[in-house]
Write an enzyme that holds these catalytic residues in place. Sequence first.
Site, PDB file in Angstrom:
ATOM      1  N   HIS A   1       0.843  -1.207   0.000  1.00  0.00           N
ATOM      2  CA  HIS A   1       0.000   0.000   0.000  1.00  0.00           C
ATOM      3  C   HIS A   1       0.873   1.249   0.000  1.00  0.00           C
ATOM      4  O   HIS A   1       1.482   1.614   1.001  1.00  0.00           O
ATOM      5  CB  HIS A   1      -0.919   0.006   1.232  1.00  0.00           C
ATOM      6  CG  HIS A   1      -1.919   1.116   1.225  1.00  0.00           C
ATOM      7  ND1 HIS A   1      -3.270   0.911   1.415  1.00  0.00           N
ATOM      8  CD2 HIS A   1      -1.785   2.461   1.071  1.00  0.00           C
ATOM      9  CE1 HIS A   1      -3.905   2.063   1.361  1.00  0.00           C
ATOM     10  NE2 HIS A   1      -3.019   3.029   1.164  1.00  0.00           N
TER      11      HIS A   1
ATOM     12  N   HIS B   1       1.220   5.316  -2.275  1.00  0.00           N
ATOM     13  CA  HIS B   1       0.625   6.239  -3.266  1.00  0.00           C
ATOM     14  C   HIS B   1       1.766   6.838  -4.077  1.00  0.00           C
ATOM     15  O   HIS B   1       2.254   7.933  -3.773  1.00  0.00           O
ATOM     16  CB  HIS B   1      -0.156   7.344  -2.559  1.00  0.00           C
ATOM     17  CG  HIS B   1      -1.342   6.859  -1.790  1.00  0.00           C
ATOM     18  ND1 HIS B   1      -2.637   7.092  -2.186  1.00  0.00           N
ATOM     19  CD2 HIS B   1      -1.426   6.140  -0.640  1.00  0.00           C
ATOM     20  CE1 HIS B   1      -3.473   6.539  -1.315  1.00  0.00           C
ATOM     21  NE2 HIS B   1      -2.767   5.955  -0.360  1.00  0.00           N
TER      22      HIS B   1
ATOM     23  N   GLN C   1      -9.736   9.308  -4.792  1.00  0.00           N
ATOM     24  CA  GLN C   1      -9.362  10.090  -3.601  1.00  0.00           C
ATOM     25  C   GLN C   1     -10.477  11.029  -3.115  1.00  0.00           C
ATOM     26  O   GLN C   1     -10.681  11.208  -1.925  1.00  0.00           O
ATOM     27  CB  GLN C   1      -8.103  10.907  -3.900  1.00  0.00           C
ATOM     28  CG  GLN C   1      -7.644  11.830  -2.779  1.00  0.00           C
ATOM     29  CD  GLN C   1      -7.145  11.078  -1.563  1.00  0.00           C
ATOM     30  OE1 GLN C   1      -6.050  10.574  -1.556  1.00  0.00           O
ATOM     31  NE2 GLN C   1      -7.966  10.982  -0.522  1.00  0.00           N
TER      32      GLN C   1
ATOM     33  N   HIS D   1      -9.689   1.986   0.783  1.00  0.00           N
ATOM     34  CA  HIS D   1      -9.381   2.803   1.957  1.00  0.00           C
ATOM     35  C   HIS D   1     -10.665   2.802   2.781  1.00  0.00           C
ATOM     36  O   HIS D   1     -11.662   3.391   2.356  1.00  0.00           O
ATOM     37  CB  HIS D   1      -9.040   4.239   1.556  1.00  0.00           C
ATOM     38  CG  HIS D   1      -7.641   4.430   1.076  1.00  0.00           C
ATOM     39  ND1 HIS D   1      -7.169   3.845  -0.055  1.00  0.00           N
ATOM     40  CD2 HIS D   1      -6.614   5.165   1.605  1.00  0.00           C
ATOM     41  CE1 HIS D   1      -5.894   4.204  -0.217  1.00  0.00           C
ATOM     42  NE2 HIS D   1      -5.540   4.999   0.765  1.00  0.00           N
TER      43      HIS D   1
ATOM     44  N   GLU E   1     -10.814   5.200   7.469  1.00  0.00           N
ATOM     45  CA  GLU E   1      -9.542   5.825   7.883  1.00  0.00           C
ATOM     46  C   GLU E   1      -9.873   7.086   8.668  1.00  0.00           C
ATOM     47  O   GLU E   1      -9.756   8.212   8.191  1.00  0.00           O
ATOM     48  CB  GLU E   1      -8.666   6.157   6.662  1.00  0.00           C
ATOM     49  CG  GLU E   1      -7.253   6.577   7.078  1.00  0.00           C
ATOM     50  CD  GLU E   1      -6.378   7.023   5.909  1.00  0.00           C
ATOM     51  OE1 GLU E   1      -6.879   7.159   4.773  1.00  0.00           O
ATOM     52  OE2 GLU E   1      -5.167   7.243   6.149  1.00  0.00           O
TER      53      GLU E   1
ATOM     54  N   ASP F   1       2.433   3.451   2.887  1.00  0.00           N
ATOM     55  CA  ASP F   1       1.408   4.439   2.534  1.00  0.00           C
ATOM     56  C   ASP F   1       1.994   5.669   1.826  1.00  0.00           C
ATOM     57  O   ASP F   1       1.619   5.982   0.704  1.00  0.00           O
ATOM     58  CB  ASP F   1       0.599   4.860   3.761  1.00  0.00           C
ATOM     59  CG  ASP F   1      -0.813   5.332   3.417  1.00  0.00           C
ATOM     60  OD1 ASP F   1      -1.216   5.236   2.250  1.00  0.00           O
ATOM     61  OD2 ASP F   1      -1.526   5.782   4.331  1.00  0.00           O
TER      62      ASP F   1
HETATM   63  N1  17E Z   1      -5.074   9.377   0.725  1.00  0.00           N
HETATM   64  C1  17E Z   1      -5.859   8.946   1.743  1.00  0.00           C
HETATM   65  O1  17E Z   1      -7.096   9.039   1.652  1.00  0.00           O
HETATM   66  N2  17E Z   1      -5.276   8.413   2.841  1.00  0.00           N
HETATM   67  C2  17E Z   1      -3.969   8.315   2.928  1.00  0.00           C
HETATM   68  N3  17E Z   1      -3.433   7.781   4.049  1.00  0.00           N
HETATM   69  C3  17E Z   1      -3.135   8.771   1.873  1.00  0.00           C
HETATM   70  C4  17E Z   1      -3.733   9.304   0.772  1.00  0.00           C
HETATM   71  C5  17E Z   1      -1.646   8.691   1.977  1.00  0.00           C
HETATM   72 FE   FE2 Z   2      -3.460   5.065   1.487  1.00  0.00          FE
END
Ligand code: 17E
Ligand code: FE2
Length: 441
Positions: A75, A77, A170, A228, A231, A327
């Site tokens: 994982h 980006h 995103q 995702h 989070e 990440d």
């Molecule tokens: N985008 C997101 O939604 N969450 C993250 N931890 C990263 C990007 C790095």
């Molecule tokens: Fe991520």
Amino acid sequence: MNAIAPNVLAPNPLAPNHIINARLRGRSGLFSLHWNDGVIRAIAPQDGPIAVTAQHTDGLDAEGKLVIPPLVEPHIHLDATLTAGEPNWNLSGTLFEGIERWAERKARVTRDDTKSRAHRTIRMLAANGIQHVRTHVDVTEPGLGTLQAMLEVRDEARELVDLQIVAFPQEGIESFANGRALMREAVEMGADVVGGIPHFENTRDQGVSSLHFLMELAERHDRLVDVHCDETDDPHSRFLEVLAELTRVKDMGARVTASHTTAMGSYDNAYCFKLFRLLKQAGLSFVSCPTESIHLQGRFDSYPKRRGLTRVPELDRAGLNVCFAQDSIVDPWYPLGNGNILRILDAGLHICHMLGHEDLQRALDFVTDHGARAMALGEGYGIEVGRPANLVLLSAASDYELLRTQGHALASIRHGRLIMRRSLSEVSWAETSTQPSQACS
Ligand code: 17E
Ligand code: FE2
């Protein structure tokens, strides 16, 4: 030092065909591994250490250290790495400000910018023994130029890594203009994995419908899934139960990963008790990004302050597949990072209360086999006769010693070719009343 010790390689160092004196995880004694045409042909137990002779000039001497399949980065980006502070720094340290800062940087990306940062980062990963990488790529961008650039990187970087590309929305699937169409197009262009971000959608209903949409998209196009998911520290963010139920009903457990799930660190035990029953039935994988989550989460707390990670040891003890990942590397969400996943493992074990003796003895599982399983690498991964000669030599003889010494990948062999070697710095001593040999390394 031996003529063919890892740091002083044989006359033909880029084309070795064997390693002697290797220690393998989970097996006692020393082994010699042989390969040709990029495939492992023999794994032979040794009676004892083999002394290096002229006949070994096409090989490496592991000197009793671990040889493992490559480290795995499940994982990251790569489209956002190496952009921190451009144009603005994330001052609050929250996920949400990170998304805002990235939207500013995203407005300036070009194909060359994306590709050169991704290639530089891949080199950082490969320098640390990683050969399998799953990258999320932001597809909330009209035109999908970044995705196109990353698809090119996937081909261009094959000598160093196998790259899986996640179509990652995103800014949302339901709450971003044309979000569904962009996701469909990304899959048609060749994304390997379907992503999602239900906790970021504007409403709970949108989060749920985004999960139905993305699971159907993946099923229809025979793609993997990596969402995702939750989070946040918000204990009411409960999209994991929806993802797990869809996974169970579609029987897709081996193909679905829930990333982050940090809200699980804030769920109460009664809810988790019920949730875990479903998670086991679904059999999906989990990725935790410990350095990222301890940095981004807990931001709305005073004290006591939450650690903001998912329940890694509990998932593991329940028999679920859970692994660690980086990440970010120097991006709007996290300002540090250097490609070394062993640093992430060290942090993760500390943050998750996993320094018990049994955990230390199998610690590398969380950055090797478990990551490979989340990425569904199957028989493309592992030290077995007939599998690709992808091997990494480490600087210690056991998982525990590797962690204690903050060890490194010393050499990386890919399809039989030596693609990376690293030399460690040595400590020099002045005369002292104790001998250096009495000191601990
Ligand atoms: N985008 C997101 O939604 N969450 C993250 N931890 C990263 C990007 C790095
Ligand atoms: Fe991520």
